[in-house]
Write a protein that holds these residues in place. Structure first.
Motif, PDB file in Angstrom:
ATOM      1  N   ILE A   1      -5.710   0.957   7.813  1.00 11.74           N
ATOM      2  CA  ILE A   1      -6.147   0.015   6.785  1.00 11.74           C
ATOM      3  C   ILE A   1      -7.111   0.673   5.801  1.00 11.74           C
ATOM      4  O   ILE A   1      -8.005   1.411   6.200  1.00 11.74           O
ATOM      5  N   ILE A   2      -6.901   0.381   4.530  1.00 18.22           N
ATOM      6  CA  ILE A   2      -7.836   0.761   3.464  1.00 18.22           C
ATOM      7  C   ILE A   2      -8.484  -0.539   2.986  1.00 18.22           C
ATOM      8  O   ILE A   2      -7.776  -1.497   2.640  1.00 18.22           O
ATOM      9  N   ILE A   3      -9.802  -0.587   2.973  1.00 15.34           N
ATOM     10  CA  ILE A   3     -10.530  -1.755   2.470  1.00 15.34           C
ATOM     11  C   ILE A   3     -11.357  -1.296   1.281  1.00 15.34           C
ATOM     12  O   ILE A   3     -12.092  -0.321   1.369  1.00 15.34           O
ATOM     13  N   ALA A   4     -11.220  -1.994   0.167  1.00 14.56           N
ATOM     14  CA  ALA A   4     -11.961  -1.642  -1.053  1.00 14.56           C
ATOM     15  C   ALA A   4     -12.773  -2.857  -1.511  1.00 14.56           C
ATOM     16  O   ALA A   4     -12.229  -3.951  -1.666  1.00 14.56           O
ATOM     17  N   ASP A   5     -14.058  -2.634  -1.725  1.00  9.83           N
ATOM     18  CA  ASP A   5     -14.959  -3.710  -2.128  1.00  9.83           C
ATOM     19  C   ASP A   5     -15.115  -3.749  -3.647  1.00  9.83           C
ATOM     20  O   ASP A   5     -14.945  -2.742  -4.320  1.00  9.83           O
TER      21      ASP A   5
ATOM     22  N   ASN B   1      -6.222  -1.439  -8.550  1.00 10.17           N
ATOM     23  CA  ASN B   1      -5.525  -2.635  -8.067  1.00 10.17           C
ATOM     24  C   ASN B   1      -4.026  -2.541  -8.308  1.00 10.17           C
ATOM     25  O   ASN B   1      -3.223  -2.867  -7.429  1.00 10.17           O
ATOM     26  N   LYS B   2      -3.658  -2.109  -9.490  1.00  9.53           N
ATOM     27  CA  LYS B   2      -2.236  -1.991  -9.819  1.00  9.53           C
ATOM     28  C   LYS B   2      -1.541  -0.958  -8.949  1.00  9.53           C
ATOM     29  O   LYS B   2      -0.408  -1.162  -8.511  1.00  9.53           O
ATOM     30  N   GLU B   3      -2.204   0.160  -8.670  1.00  8.05           N
ATOM     31  CA  GLU B   3      -1.605   1.193  -7.825  1.00  8.05           C
ATOM     32  C   GLU B   3      -1.490   0.718  -6.381  1.00  8.05           C
ATOM     33  O   GLU B   3      -0.510   1.028  -5.701  1.00  8.05           O
ATOM     34  N   MET B   4      -2.461  -0.043  -5.904  1.00  2.00           N
ATOM     35  CA  MET B   4      -2.374  -0.592  -4.540  1.00  2.00           C
ATOM     36  C   MET B   4      -1.123  -1.461  -4.411  1.00  2.00           C
ATOM     37  O   MET B   4      -0.420  -1.385  -3.410  1.00  2.00           O
ATOM     38  N   VAL B   5      -0.835  -2.264  -5.425  1.00  2.00           N
ATOM     39  CA  VAL B   5       0.320  -3.161  -5.389  1.00  2.00           C
ATOM     40  C   VAL B   5       1.618  -2.394  -5.602  1.00  2.00           C
ATOM     41  O   VAL B   5       2.625  -2.638  -4.930  1.00  2.00           O
ATOM     42  N   ARG B   6       1.601  -1.441  -6.515  1.00  2.00           N
ATOM     43  CA  ARG B   6       2.805  -0.690  -6.892  1.00  2.00           C
ATOM     44  C   ARG B   6       3.262   0.296  -5.815  1.00  2.00           C
ATOM     45  O   ARG B   6       4.454   0.567  -5.686  1.00  2.00           O
ATOM     46  N   ASN B   7       2.323   0.838  -5.069  1.00  2.00           N
ATOM     47  CA  ASN B   7       2.640   1.914  -4.140  1.00  2.00           C
ATOM     48  C   ASN B   7       3.458   1.389  -2.959  1.00  2.00           C
ATOM     49  O   ASN B   7       3.002   0.524  -2.217  1.00  2.00           O
ATOM     50  N   GLU B   8       4.637   1.947  -2.793  1.00  2.00           N
ATOM     51  CA  GLU B   8       5.548   1.504  -1.744  1.00  2.00           C
ATOM     52  C   GLU B   8       5.065   1.849  -0.350  1.00  2.00           C
ATOM     53  O   GLU B   8       5.567   1.299   0.636  1.00  2.00           O
ATOM     54  N   ARG B   9       4.092   2.713  -0.248  1.00  2.00           N
ATOM     55  CA  ARG B   9       3.563   3.091   1.063  1.00  2.00           C
ATOM     56  C   ARG B   9       2.537   2.082   1.576  1.00  2.00           C
ATOM     57  O   ARG B   9       2.094   2.196   2.717  1.00  2.00           O
ATOM     58  N   LEU B  10       2.175   1.116   0.745  1.00  2.00           N
ATOM     59  CA  LEU B  10       1.126   0.167   1.115  1.00  2.00           C
ATOM     60  C   LEU B  10       1.610  -1.276   1.087  1.00  2.00           C
ATOM     61  O   LEU B  10       2.343  -1.676   0.183  1.00  2.00           O
TER      62      LEU B  10
END
Length: 107
Positions: A36-40, A80-89
């Protein structure tokens, strides 16, 4: 689990680094599959999603330079956009106060 709560302009670089150091099918990974990656602070009182005058925080935060930094806002939006776009996540956003993002590494 990796927690990100640091220099906001570097959030995209942190994500890139985490993923690059967690290669698929490698025994030596920074974050293993299912990790898990958690970003504040990924929403900044909702300003990342909406910095228009419709957001009641816009005027107040733009007056406080330490809270409103255009480069921070752009970097958090990119993150935020990369977190959503990235197929590994697989991602999840908790939109409370400044926001918290979570991503589960699929592979």
């Amino acid at each position: 689990m990796i927690s990100i709560d640091a220099d906001k302009q570097s959030y995209p670089a942190y994500l890139t680094l985490i993923l690059s150091l967690s290669p698929v099918d490698s025994p030596n990974r920074l974050l293993r599959s299912g990790g898990i990656i958690i970003a504040d602070n990924i929403l900044r009182r909702g300003l990342i999603a909406d910095s228009s005058d419709a957001n009641p925080w816009t005027a107040k935060l733009k007056q406080e330079e330490r809270l409103w930094r255009e480069a921070d806002m752009k970097a958090l939006d990119e993150f935020n956009k990369e977190m959503v776009r990235n197929e590994r996540l697989d991602t999840f956003l908790m939109p409370m106060f400044d926001g918290m993002g979570m991503g589960r590494l699929v592979n």
